[in-house]
Motif scaffolding. Structure first.
Motif, PDB file in Angstrom:
ATOM      1  N   GLU A  24     -15.448  15.998  77.305  1.00  0.00           N
ATOM      2  CA  GLU A  24     -14.005  16.205  77.199  1.00  0.00           C
ATOM      3  C   GLU A  24     -13.303  14.874  76.934  1.00  0.00           C
ATOM      4  O   GLU A  24     -12.371  14.791  76.125  1.00  0.00           O
ATOM      5  CB  GLU A  24     -13.464  16.841  78.476  1.00  0.00           C
ATOM      6  CG  GLU A  24     -11.999  17.281  78.390  1.00  0.00           C
ATOM      7  CD  GLU A  24     -11.753  18.361  77.348  1.00  0.00           C
ATOM      8  OE1 GLU A  24     -10.623  18.422  76.819  1.00  0.00           O
ATOM      9  OE2 GLU A  24     -12.682  19.140  77.050  1.00  0.00           O
ATOM     10  N   LYS A  27     -13.879  13.986  73.329  1.00  0.00           N
ATOM     11  CA  LYS A  27     -12.961  14.759  72.485  1.00  0.00           C
ATOM     12  C   LYS A  27     -11.575  14.116  72.468  1.00  0.00           C
ATOM     13  O   LYS A  27     -10.956  13.951  71.400  1.00  0.00           O
ATOM     14  CB  LYS A  27     -12.866  16.192  73.002  1.00  0.00           C
ATOM     15  CG  LYS A  27     -11.876  17.072  72.257  1.00  0.00           C
ATOM     16  CD  LYS A  27     -11.816  18.465  72.867  1.00  0.00           C
ATOM     17  CE  LYS A  27     -10.775  19.336  72.181  1.00  0.00           C
ATOM     18  NZ  LYS A  27     -10.716  20.692  72.799  1.00  0.00           N
ATOM     19  N   ASN A  28     -11.084  13.750  73.648  1.00  0.00           N
ATOM     20  CA  ASN A  28      -9.777  13.093  73.737  1.00  0.00           C
ATOM     21  C   ASN A  28      -9.749  11.802  72.916  1.00  0.00           C
ATOM     22  O   ASN A  28      -8.766  11.505  72.227  1.00  0.00           O
ATOM     23  CB  ASN A  28      -9.438  12.762  75.191  1.00  0.00           C
ATOM     24  CG  ASN A  28      -9.194  13.999  76.035  1.00  0.00           C
ATOM     25  OD1 ASN A  28      -8.962  15.092  75.512  1.00  0.00           O
ATOM     26  ND2 ASN A  28      -9.265  13.840  77.348  1.00  0.00           N
ATOM     27  N   ASN A  31      -9.673  12.442  69.060  1.00  0.00           N
ATOM     28  CA  ASN A  31      -8.338  12.875  68.646  1.00  0.00           C
ATOM     29  C   ASN A  31      -7.326  11.731  68.728  1.00  0.00           C
ATOM     30  O   ASN A  31      -6.436  11.604  67.872  1.00  0.00           O
ATOM     31  CB  ASN A  31      -7.874  14.056  69.493  1.00  0.00           C
ATOM     32  CG  ASN A  31      -8.644  15.335  69.185  1.00  0.00           C
ATOM     33  OD1 ASN A  31      -9.108  15.527  68.062  1.00  0.00           O
ATOM     34  ND2 ASN A  31      -8.787  16.196  70.168  1.00  0.00           N
ATOM     35  N   THR A  65     -19.568  14.893  68.235  1.00  0.00           N
ATOM     36  CA  THR A  65     -18.622  14.035  67.521  1.00  0.00           C
ATOM     37  C   THR A  65     -18.310  14.603  66.144  1.00  0.00           C
ATOM     38  O   THR A  65     -17.138  14.648  65.719  1.00  0.00           O
ATOM     39  CB  THR A  65     -19.182  12.608  67.397  1.00  0.00           C
ATOM     40  OG1 THR A  65     -19.377  12.065  68.708  1.00  0.00           O
ATOM     41  CG2 THR A  65     -18.235  11.698  66.615  1.00  0.00           C
ATOM     42  N   ILE A  68     -16.047  17.808  66.620  1.00  0.00           N
ATOM     43  CA  ILE A  68     -14.656  17.525  66.994  1.00  0.00           C
ATOM     44  C   ILE A  68     -13.922  16.822  65.858  1.00  0.00           C
ATOM     45  O   ILE A  68     -12.753  17.102  65.573  1.00  0.00           O
ATOM     46  CB  ILE A  68     -14.599  16.683  68.284  1.00  0.00           C
ATOM     47  CG1 ILE A  68     -15.227  17.456  69.453  1.00  0.00           C
ATOM     48  CG2 ILE A  68     -13.158  16.301  68.607  1.00  0.00           C
ATOM     49  CD1 ILE A  68     -14.588  18.808  69.731  1.00  0.00           C
TER      50      ILE A  68
END
Length: 297
Positions: A24, A27-28, A31, A65, A68
């Motif tokens: 998680e 992912k953050n 982004n 990676t 995402i």
């Protein structure tokens, strides 16, 4: 513009308190960097603590990676080590879906001769279905890849398309720029010298501090690539103290401390690396807040 011109970020690998990979948090981070307008991402280089990850973890991180990122930015995978045959095998087995190139550091610890380094990359070139970036970082590997070896590889193997150069040796940078093929990409491997390296003809940087300051760094690099050094210089100077703090107690501990402050991911590391000291953490927080309030436009 070539997809590898500009700012590439060597991603940290977020971990949970128990040492497991924090997907998680990853992912953050992805982004956050896409929103920060960097040009490409590098997964599992030195900054990603790749040396403490097992093969299964690496495969999961690379796959996650790519998923995402979802084609938003070019992706580079870090695949290296000091056993040439094992690296060649890893490259042959690598799932290339979503990836555009491989970054592979010159062998560490073994301290090969220049001929050994050449033969190492020759085999990797023959084993990889993706283009390869050389990576010279003598401070970690214990040996330097000479400009002659770099240019020999660049001329002999068309799928060796560039180099992340982190020797800090400007005489070496000059010789590479003079002797390399026109299309071969020289990339700074050190944040503090990205500006002067671009002035010599480098096409950007693969950055550590870009994890935490993607907008500020990428804006500076883009100005350099446009030749507007008068506008780039204040941004460069504004990042000097932050950059120093990032490496004061090792990479990526500093970057992770800043990312925790920004709420992107936690700052856990795997031994033998440890978190920054409390005094350094406070300096990083203070400098991070100062920079985020600085007008980059």
């Amino acid at each position: 513009m070539n997809k590898f011109h500009g700012t590439g970020v060597a991603l940290v690998t977020p971990f949970k308190a128990d040492g497991s990979v924090d997907f998680e948090g990853l992912k953050n981070l992805i982004n956050y960097l896409v929103d920060g307008k960097v040009e490409y991402l590098v997964s599992l280089g030195t900054t990603g603590e790749a040396s403490t990850l097992n093969k299964d973890e690496k495969k999961k991180i690379w796959k996650f990676t790519a998923e995402i990122n979802n084609g938003r930015l070019p992706l580079v995978a870090g695949i290296g080590g000091n056993d040439t045959l094992a690296i060649a095998k890893d490259m042959k087995e690598f799932d290339t879906e979503g990836y555009h190139a491989i970054l592979s550091a010159s062998p560490y610890y073994n301290k090969p001769t220049q001929e050994g380094i050449y033969q190492h990359y020759k085999l990797l070139s023959e084993s990889s279905s993706l283009p390869i970036f050389l990576y010279n970082v003598p401070g970690r590997t214990g040996s330097n890849m000479s400009s002659d070896t770099t240019c020999r590889l660049a001329n002999d193997f068309k799928n060796i398309i560039g180099m992340k150069e982190a020797s800090g040796n400007f005489d070496q940078f000059n010789q590479i720029m003079r002797d390399k093929p026109k299309e071969f990409l020289l990339i700074s491997g050190d944040d503090p010298v990205a500006l002067p390296m671009i002035s010599l003809g480098a096409v950007g940087v693969i950055s550590v501090i870009g994890n935490a300051m993607p907008q500020q760094l990428s804006a500076m690099v883009r100005l350099c690539l446009k030749g507007d050094y008068a506008a780039a210089l204040p941004l460069h100077l504004n990042l000097i103290e932050f950059t120093r703090l990032m490496f004061a107690e090792g990479n990526p501990a500093g970057a992770k401390a800043a990312l925790k402050h920004f709420g992107v991911c936690e700052d856990h590391l795997r031994l033998p690396l440890v978190k920054v000291s409390q005094s350094l953490r406070q300096q990083i927080i203070t400098e991070s807040d100062r920079i985020t309030n600085y007008n980059i436009l």
